[in-house]
Design a protein around this motif. Sequence first.
Motif, PDB file in Angstrom:
ATOM      1  N   SER A  65       2.011   1.804  -3.502  1.00  0.00           N
ATOM      2  CA  SER A  65       0.878   2.190  -4.332  1.00  0.00           C
ATOM      3  C   SER A  65       0.443   3.617  -4.036  1.00  0.00           C
ATOM      4  O   SER A  65       0.177   4.410  -4.955  1.00  0.00           O
ATOM      5  CB  SER A  65      -0.260   1.200  -4.068  1.00  0.00           C
ATOM      6  N   THR A  66       0.376   3.990  -2.756  1.00  0.00           N
ATOM      7  CA  THR A  66      -0.075   5.334  -2.405  1.00  0.00           C
ATOM      8  C   THR A  66       0.887   6.387  -2.910  1.00  0.00           C
ATOM      9  O   THR A  66       0.478   7.405  -3.482  1.00  0.00           O
ATOM     10  CB  THR A  66      -0.207   5.450  -0.873  1.00  0.00           C
ATOM     11  N   TYR A  67       2.191   6.160  -2.687  1.00  0.00           N
ATOM     12  CA  TYR A  67       3.146   7.172  -3.135  1.00  0.00           C
ATOM     13  C   TYR A  67       3.192   7.287  -4.647  1.00  0.00           C
ATOM     14  O   TYR A  67       3.386   8.366  -5.196  1.00  0.00           O
ATOM     15  CB  TYR A  67       4.541   6.868  -2.573  1.00  0.00           C
ATOM     16  N   CYS A  68       2.952   6.163  -5.345  1.00  0.00           N
ATOM     17  CA  CYS A  68       3.064   6.224  -6.805  1.00  0.00           C
ATOM     18  C   CYS A  68       1.807   6.736  -7.474  1.00  0.00           C
ATOM     19  O   CYS A  68       1.882   7.350  -8.534  1.00  0.00           O
ATOM     20  CB  CYS A  68       3.395   4.843  -7.361  1.00  0.00           C
ATOM     21  N   THR A  69       0.649   6.462  -6.883  1.00  0.00           N
ATOM     22  CA  THR A  69      -0.564   6.845  -7.584  1.00  0.00           C
ATOM     23  C   THR A  69      -1.254   8.039  -6.958  1.00  0.00           C
ATOM     24  O   THR A  69      -2.008   8.726  -7.630  1.00  0.00           O
ATOM     25  CB  THR A  69      -1.565   5.673  -7.627  1.00  0.00           C
ATOM     26  N   ARG A  70      -1.039   8.294  -5.659  1.00  0.00           N
ATOM     27  CA  ARG A  70      -1.760   9.419  -5.064  1.00  0.00           C
ATOM     28  C   ARG A  70      -0.843  10.599  -4.770  1.00  0.00           C
ATOM     29  O   ARG A  70      -1.085  11.710  -5.199  1.00  0.00           O
ATOM     30  CB  ARG A  70      -2.492   8.981  -3.794  1.00  0.00           C
ATOM     31  N   PHE A  71       0.246  10.359  -4.009  1.00  0.00           N
ATOM     32  CA  PHE A  71       1.023  11.510  -3.562  1.00  0.00           C
ATOM     33  C   PHE A  71       1.856  12.091  -4.690  1.00  0.00           C
ATOM     34  O   PHE A  71       1.971  13.298  -4.843  1.00  0.00           O
ATOM     35  CB  PHE A  71       1.943  11.119  -2.405  1.00  0.00           C
ATOM     36  N   GLU A  90       0.828  -1.201   0.000  1.00  0.00           N
ATOM     37  CA  GLU A  90       0.000   0.000   0.000  1.00  0.00           C
ATOM     38  C   GLU A  90       0.862   1.251   0.000  1.00  0.00           C
ATOM     39  O   GLU A  90       0.496   2.264  -0.624  1.00  0.00           O
ATOM     40  CB  GLU A  90      -0.922  -0.022   1.231  1.00  0.00           C
ATOM     41  N   MET A  91       1.998   1.208   0.696  1.00  0.00           N
ATOM     42  CA  MET A  91       2.887   2.374   0.724  1.00  0.00           C
ATOM     43  C   MET A  91       3.350   2.707  -0.681  1.00  0.00           C
ATOM     44  O   MET A  91       3.285   3.863  -1.125  1.00  0.00           O
ATOM     45  CB  MET A  91       4.082   2.085   1.632  1.00  0.00           C
TER      46      MET A  91
END
Lengths: 174, 140
Positions: A19-25, A16-17
């Motif tokens: 995925s979150t950094y690559c797609t959201r942040f 999830e880390m």
Amino acid sequence: MGREVSESCIDSLLTEMVSTYCTRFYANKPELAARRIEAIGYQVGHQLSERYTMERPRFSDHLEAIKFICKDFWSELFKKQIDNLKTNHRGTFVLQDNRFRWLSRISLDSSLEYTESQDPSASAENKAAQSTSMHLYFPCGIIRGALSNLGIPCAVSADISNLPACSFVVRIKA
Amino acid sequence: MIACVAVVGHQNNPLYIQSFTEADDALKLHHIVHCSLDVVDERVNNPKKSGPTLNETFLGLLYPTENYKVYGYLTNTKVKFIIVTTHLDVRDADFFRRFHAAYVDAVSNPFHVPGKKITSTTFAERVSTIVKSFGLSSAG
């Protein structure tokens, strides 16, 4: 004193880390996402090296510290040691893990991913390689943080040319 | 009894310093700790006898002053633990091991910034407990 969590929690957190950094942040800015993830790994490696060197006498040279990373440190993190260590005796070390635990759940079959009809194999492989490599910034940061805390500034990169084996290249800064 | 404990980082920056005497010579204790850092560096860089003692973490008695004895301990990550005692001999590293364990737990705090002072009250309490129990066990 410590409580434990199941390994699936760690796997989910890491997935999830990334995925979150690559797609959201940092969507569309993979270099920034990579740097951020590597920095998180750096802090974790810094703290883990403090804990895992607690009972040991001090290391006499760089090779001893690298061997500690390959054996004790890797065993604490991944329940196995590094399978192969190579060096050019001039400050570069290659740590090879033949079955890296955090990549063990990543699908290696890139043929399921292509959406374009022109030249699908090349772009699908590139995409698969790029998304896999995003998962390796965290362990690279951990190694870099651990070695920096032991007084060895270095740069760490990962090489995934033959999965599921994974090599970490450590270049010690002179 | 133990007069003072200190944790010093690898760039000789103070991370934690705590005195356990009510006297007003806290500054003097800080000064003693500071001087002992030179002794630590000298011990590590110029070993009188190389071999098994070279890489030990427990450095033993660093130097005695007229009222105090100073003991040191150097970790793998070049963090130094210094204790200043009056009349008390530290014969082995047991105290330092417990101190090291408390330090590792304090540094594992994700809100702790490496290189800055340790501000955790839990760490301060644990250190006080360790110091008290050490004083009691040696006196008895």
